[in-house]
Design a protein around this motif. Structure first.
Motif, PDB file in Angstrom:
ATOM      1  N   THR A 271       2.931   7.517  18.172  1.00  0.00           N
ATOM      2  CA  THR A 271       3.213   7.258  16.644  1.00  0.00           C
ATOM      3  C   THR A 271       2.711   5.485  16.626  1.00  0.00           C
ATOM      4  O   THR A 271       2.510   4.879  17.578  1.00  0.00           O
ATOM      5  N   GLY A 272       2.509   5.355  15.406  1.00  0.00           N
ATOM      6  CA  GLY A 272       1.773   3.958  15.095  1.00  0.00           C
ATOM      7  C   GLY A 272       1.318   3.748  13.640  1.00  0.00           C
ATOM      8  O   GLY A 272       2.274   4.442  12.635  1.00  0.00           O
ATOM      9  N   GLU A 273       0.734   2.909  13.328  1.00  0.00           N
ATOM     10  CA  GLU A 273       0.491   2.417  12.086  1.00  0.00           C
ATOM     11  C   GLU A 273      -1.281   2.424  11.804  1.00  0.00           C
ATOM     12  O   GLU A 273      -1.996   2.115  12.637  1.00  0.00           O
ATOM     13  N   TYR A 274      -1.586   3.068  10.591  1.00  0.00           N
ATOM     14  CA  TYR A 274      -2.907   3.173  10.372  1.00  0.00           C
ATOM     15  C   TYR A 274      -3.995   3.716  11.484  1.00  0.00           C
ATOM     16  O   TYR A 274      -4.841   3.054  11.613  1.00  0.00           O
ATOM     17  N   LEU A 275      -3.397   4.781  11.990  1.00  0.00           N
ATOM     18  CA  LEU A 275      -4.158   5.659  13.100  1.00  0.00           C
ATOM     19  C   LEU A 275      -5.295   6.460  12.548  1.00  0.00           C
ATOM     20  O   LEU A 275      -6.111   6.871  13.367  1.00  0.00           O
ATOM     21  N   ILE A 276      -5.046   6.954  11.244  1.00  0.00           N
ATOM     22  CA  ILE A 276      -5.813   7.961  10.892  1.00  0.00           C
ATOM     23  C   ILE A 276      -7.282   7.376  11.125  1.00  0.00           C
ATOM     24  O   ILE A 276      -7.688   6.416  10.632  1.00  0.00           O
ATOM     25  N   ASP A 277      -8.190   8.525  11.295  1.00  0.00           N
ATOM     26  CA  ASP A 277      -9.702   8.136  11.634  1.00  0.00           C
ATOM     27  C   ASP A 277      -9.935   6.965  12.761  1.00  0.00           C
ATOM     28  O   ASP A 277     -11.120   6.598  12.993  1.00  0.00           O
ATOM     29  N   CYS A 278      -9.124   6.681  13.556  1.00  0.00           N
ATOM     30  CA  CYS A 278      -9.098   5.706  14.677  1.00  0.00           C
ATOM     31  C   CYS A 278      -9.357   6.654  16.010  1.00  0.00           C
ATOM     32  O   CYS A 278      -9.410   7.739  16.043  1.00  0.00           O
TER      33      CYS A 278
ATOM     34  N   LEU B  39       0.806  -1.247   0.059  1.00  0.00           N
ATOM     35  CA  LEU B  39       0.027   0.134   0.230  1.00  0.00           C
ATOM     36  C   LEU B  39       0.940   1.182   0.083  1.00  0.00           C
ATOM     37  O   LEU B  39       1.831   1.199   0.373  1.00  0.00           O
ATOM     38  N   PRO B  40       0.400   2.292  -0.528  1.00  0.00           N
ATOM     39  CA  PRO B  40       1.014   3.469  -0.419  1.00  0.00           C
ATOM     40  C   PRO B  40       1.082   4.151   0.878  1.00  0.00           C
ATOM     41  O   PRO B  40       0.271   3.647   1.830  1.00  0.00           O
ATOM     42  N   GLU B  41       1.968   4.987   1.327  1.00  0.00           N
ATOM     43  CA  GLU B  41       2.305   5.554   2.865  1.00  0.00           C
ATOM     44  C   GLU B  41       0.873   6.110   3.127  1.00  0.00           C
ATOM     45  O   GLU B  41       0.972   6.248   4.309  1.00  0.00           O
ATOM     46  N   ASN B  42       0.157   6.770   2.314  1.00  0.00           N
ATOM     47  CA  ASN B  42      -1.079   7.582   2.885  1.00  0.00           C
ATOM     48  C   ASN B  42      -2.258   6.606   2.679  1.00  0.00           C
ATOM     49  O   ASN B  42      -3.393   7.273   2.632  1.00  0.00           O
TER      50      ASN B  42
ATOM     51  N   SER C 223      -1.072  13.141  11.272  1.00  0.00           N
ATOM     52  CA  SER C 223      -0.282  13.176  10.040  1.00  0.00           C
ATOM     53  C   SER C 223      -1.094  12.755   8.715  1.00  0.00           C
ATOM     54  O   SER C 223      -1.998  11.950   8.846  1.00  0.00           O
ATOM     55  N   THR C 224      -0.581  13.200   7.643  1.00  0.00           N
ATOM     56  CA  THR C 224      -1.154  12.902   6.199  1.00  0.00           C
ATOM     57  C   THR C 224      -0.651  11.438   6.019  1.00  0.00           C
ATOM     58  O   THR C 224      -1.371  11.021   5.218  1.00  0.00           O
ATOM     59  N   ILE C 225       0.484  11.266   6.422  1.00  0.00           N
ATOM     60  CA  ILE C 225       0.830   9.611   6.134  1.00  0.00           C
ATOM     61  C   ILE C 225       0.481   8.935   7.383  1.00  0.00           C
ATOM     62  O   ILE C 225       0.361   8.993   8.378  1.00  0.00           O
ATOM     63  N   SER C 226      -0.067   7.487   6.982  1.00  0.00           N
ATOM     64  CA  SER C 226      -0.684   6.639   7.782  1.00  0.00           C
ATOM     65  C   SER C 226       0.108   5.498   7.978  1.00  0.00           C
ATOM     66  O   SER C 226      -0.079   4.526   9.055  1.00  0.00           O
ATOM     67  N   TYR C 227       1.411   5.330   7.243  1.00  0.00           N
ATOM     68  CA  TYR C 227       2.234   4.121   7.459  1.00  0.00           C
ATOM     69  C   TYR C 227       3.623   4.708   7.486  1.00  0.00           C
ATOM     70  O   TYR C 227       4.262   4.789   6.411  1.00  0.00           O
ATOM     71  N   PRO C 228       4.309   5.495   8.728  1.00  0.00           N
ATOM     72  CA  PRO C 228       3.421   5.199   9.900  1.00  0.00           C
ATOM     73  C   PRO C 228       2.527   6.560  10.265  1.00  0.00           C
ATOM     74  O   PRO C 228       2.971   7.738   9.574  1.00  0.00           O
ATOM     75  N   THR C 229       1.875   6.447  11.075  1.00  0.00           N
ATOM     76  CA  THR C 229       1.148   7.717  11.514  1.00  0.00           C
ATOM     77  C   THR C 229       1.533   8.428  12.728  1.00  0.00           C
ATOM     78  O   THR C 229       2.248   7.777  13.617  1.00  0.00           O
ATOM     79  N   THR C 230       1.437   9.688  12.794  1.00  0.00           N
ATOM     80  CA  THR C 230       1.998  10.328  13.947  1.00  0.00           C
ATOM     81  C   THR C 230       0.374  11.037  14.450  1.00  0.00           C
ATOM     82  O   THR C 230      -0.063  11.559  13.811  1.00  0.00           O
ATOM     83  N   ALA C 231      -0.011  10.710  15.714  1.00  0.00           N
ATOM     84  CA  ALA C 231      -1.255  11.231  16.346  1.00  0.00           C
ATOM     85  C   ALA C 231      -0.898  12.248  17.239  1.00  0.00           C
ATOM     86  O   ALA C 231       0.073  11.786  18.232  1.00  0.00           O
ATOM     87  N   TYR C 232      -1.288  13.581  17.302  1.00  0.00           N
ATOM     88  CA  TYR C 232      -1.099  14.652  18.389  1.00  0.00           C
ATOM     89  C   TYR C 232      -2.330  14.835  18.980  1.00  0.00           C
ATOM     90  O   TYR C 232      -3.304  15.093  18.421  1.00  0.00           O
TER      91      TYR C 232
END
Length: 589
Positions: free
Chosen positions: A359-366, A314-317, A387-396
């Motif tokens: 930090t993690g993986e595929y956290l967007i919308d979680c 998969l692409p990083e986003n 972050s706009t990148i989901s692999y890896p994801t940064t959640a603030y």
């Protein structure tokens, strides 16, 4: 020749018996320019054309009811006069131009009679035939027929022979056992005719441009051939048969087939590279160049393909969405629910912080929630920006409460009514940070008031150790200061300098390893013949003194030997030489 007055019909042109709207030309002299009627047999010519006094035409008359073997009466009437009847042969002889096969035998030519006036035979076997039109005859075929002489002759009359030749029929494909085939090899049956019509040297099936020789004669009958399709997607999607017989190459017609659409049955995530997935199913082919994939509107990298598995990256986003797989312009879709993972807190939150970076993986919308030691049974729901990148994801994330000790976090993803939850990731608030410790030098059996400065100090479950011993009565003064009382009572041989200082707050420990020195004592105070290294507890002896406590004084000879290795070597050599001399004297005695 018939003469009426000056009008003479000398000859006529011929036509095929089945010709549609035929035209016959009459040749002669002194033909009337108008008011003429032409009779051919008993039929009046419906359309007469005057060309000149020597040519008249008769058109649009049917000759199906006339026998091609008999002469036909032709007369002309004009001005109440009728020419005497004259008989002419008006039918052209059939001419065979080619033989074809479309499941039945097709004889092509021109000017064919009605088949009731023709006999068509294969060897001694009459064929059941019918007229298609004046240029084609079709004869019913049986797969029991084998090669022989094909003849087409008149049934009566002169019995002229219009065709007499050995029949070489190409194989003919009617259908396949399945119009659709899989991309992995399968047995496929070709049904048709003339597969064993002739003795042959070889027979092959062509799938696209690939030749598949058929060597097992049990797979071949006159009306069927069984073969195994090639693996993958073969272009073009065509099947034909090639037979070599008596140095003749006989090529069948071409029949098309289609591949079943790809079908994704299951998707699994790679255990090492979590952005890679294996698609399990059918009809994927073997050529990655013919396979493409998307998740949502994002292109996916196809890593490898076999008929039942496709590996993708998969692409990083990429986010949760419909995975579309296209194989040879046919596709399938699969809802791809990405497993969230929490990998770290960077940096660890301070004990006073209300924000945490995850930090993690595929956290967007979680949905991300925490369990902290001060509130271990009531999860905290965090308000996160990603972050706009989901692999890896940064959640603030905001929503952390000030505290100490351990922290556990998990992420929950919902997609198309299904829920995936990550494993709990356990970490902690930032541990105590030690910046300074005073005093820096301690002795055995001496009590000290120890002052420790730093950061992230808290009174909850506060403890301090120096080396392997507790600093008692630890007092939390402020987030950056701690006091405690310390007396070392263990033997110095159990201690290693520098001593490690540990501060633990709510099960989270901070370390400092370079400041505090235990003042070691040396044996016998080095007998007053040296200097004590209080870090190691070892004596550095003065010149001419040796031993662990510097109590051994060296003699001048010891001193000379010790400090002059060459002198020691000379002494050893002298002793050896004397020993050999004495041994020699004893031998001669």
């Amino acid at each position: 020749m018939t003469i009426y007055g000056e009008t003479v019909i000398e000859s006529v042109s011929t036509v095929g018996q089945l010709k549609q709207n035929p035209t016959i030309t009459l040749f002669g002299r002194d033909f009337p320019e108008s008011n003429a009627t032409i009779f051919i047999g008993s039929s009046e010519c419906p359309t007469i054309g005057y060309i000149d006094s020597g040519h008249l035409t008769c058109s649009n008359i049917s000759f199906r009811d006339y026998s091609p073997y008999n002469l036909v009466d032709i007369t002309i009437q004009y001005n109440n006069h009728t020419t005497n009847q004259s008989q002419f042969n008006i039918f052209s002889k059939p001419n065979v131009t080619s033989i074809e096969f479309d499941g039945d035998l097709v004889i092509n030519g021109i000017d064919f009679y009605l088949v009731e006036y023709l006999t068509v035979s294969l060897g001694s076997t009459p064929l059941n035939c019918s007229n298609v039109n004046d240029t084609s005859i079709k004869c019913q075929w049986s797969n029991s027929f084998y090669t022989d002489i094909l003849t087409v002759i008149e049934t009566e009359g002169d019995k002229d022979v219009f065709y007499n030749s050995t029949l070489l029929l190409s194989p003919y494909i009617e259908r396949l056992s399945s119009e659709y085939i899989t991309t992995h090899p399968q047995n496929l049956t070709i049904f048709g005719s003339n597969f064993k019509f002739l003795p042959f040297e070889s027979i092959s099936v062509y799938q696209g441009q690939f030749k598949i020789p058929i060597t097992d004669m049990d797979l071949i009958s006159n009306d069927s051939i069984v073969f195994t399709t090639r693996s993958g997607i073969v272009k073009p999607n065509e099947i034909s048969i090639n037979i070599i017989s008596n140095n003749n190459t006989l090529q069948s017609n071409i029949i098309n087939y289609r591949y079943y659409s790809p079908a994704i049955n299951n998707v699994t995530q790679d255990s090492e590279y979590h952005n890679r997935f294996n698609l399990e199913g059918f009809n994927f082919g073997i050529d990655s160049q013919m396979v493409s994939a998307k998740i949502g509107n994002l292109n996916v990298t196809v890593l490898s393909v076999d008929n039942r598995n496709v590996k993708i990256q998969l692409p990083e986003n990429a986010k949760n969405g419909e995975l579309t797989l296209i194989v040879d312009d046919q596709g399938d879709m699969y809802p791809l629910h990405l497993q969230p993972r929490i990998l770290s807190f960077k940096p660890l939150p301070k004990i006073t912080s209300t924000r945490i970076t995850i930090t993690g993986e595929y956290l967007i919308d979680c949905t991300i929630f925490l369990l902290v030691s001060v509130n271990d049974y009531d999860p905290l729901l965090l308000n996160c920006n990603y972050s706009t990148i989901s692999y890896p994801t940064t959640a603030y994330c905001d929503g952390l409460i000030a505290g100490t000790g351990k922290i556990k976090a998990a992420a929950k993803s919902e997609f198309q009514g299904l829920t995936l939850t990550s494993e709990w990731y356990q970490s902690s608030y930032q541990g105590p940070l030690i910046k300074s410790v005073k005093p820096t030098l301690i002795e055995k059996d001496t009590q000290y008031r120890v002052t420790i400065t730093g950061d992230n100090f808290e009174e909850k479950s506060l403890s301090v150790t120096i080396g392997t011993e507790y600093c008692t009565d630890a007092i939390y003064v402020s987030p950056d200061k701690i006091l405690c009382d310390f007396t070392s009572t263990i033997p110095q041989n159990s201690i290693t300098n520098p001593m490690q200082v540990q501060v633990t707050v709510d099960r989270v420990t901070g370390f400092e390893n370079s400041t505090v020195i235990y003042k070691m004592k040396c044996p016998n105070d080095c007998s007053m013949n040296g200097v004590c290294d209080t870090v190691k507890g070892e004596c550095q002896c003065d010149e001419n003194y040796r031993g662990g406590d510097c109590s051994v004084q060296l003699t001048p000879d010891d001193s000379s030997t010790e400090h002059n290795p060459s002198s020691m070597s000379k002494l050893q050599f002298s002793i050896i030489l004397i020993s050999f001399t004495i041994l020699g004297l004893l031998i001669f005695m």
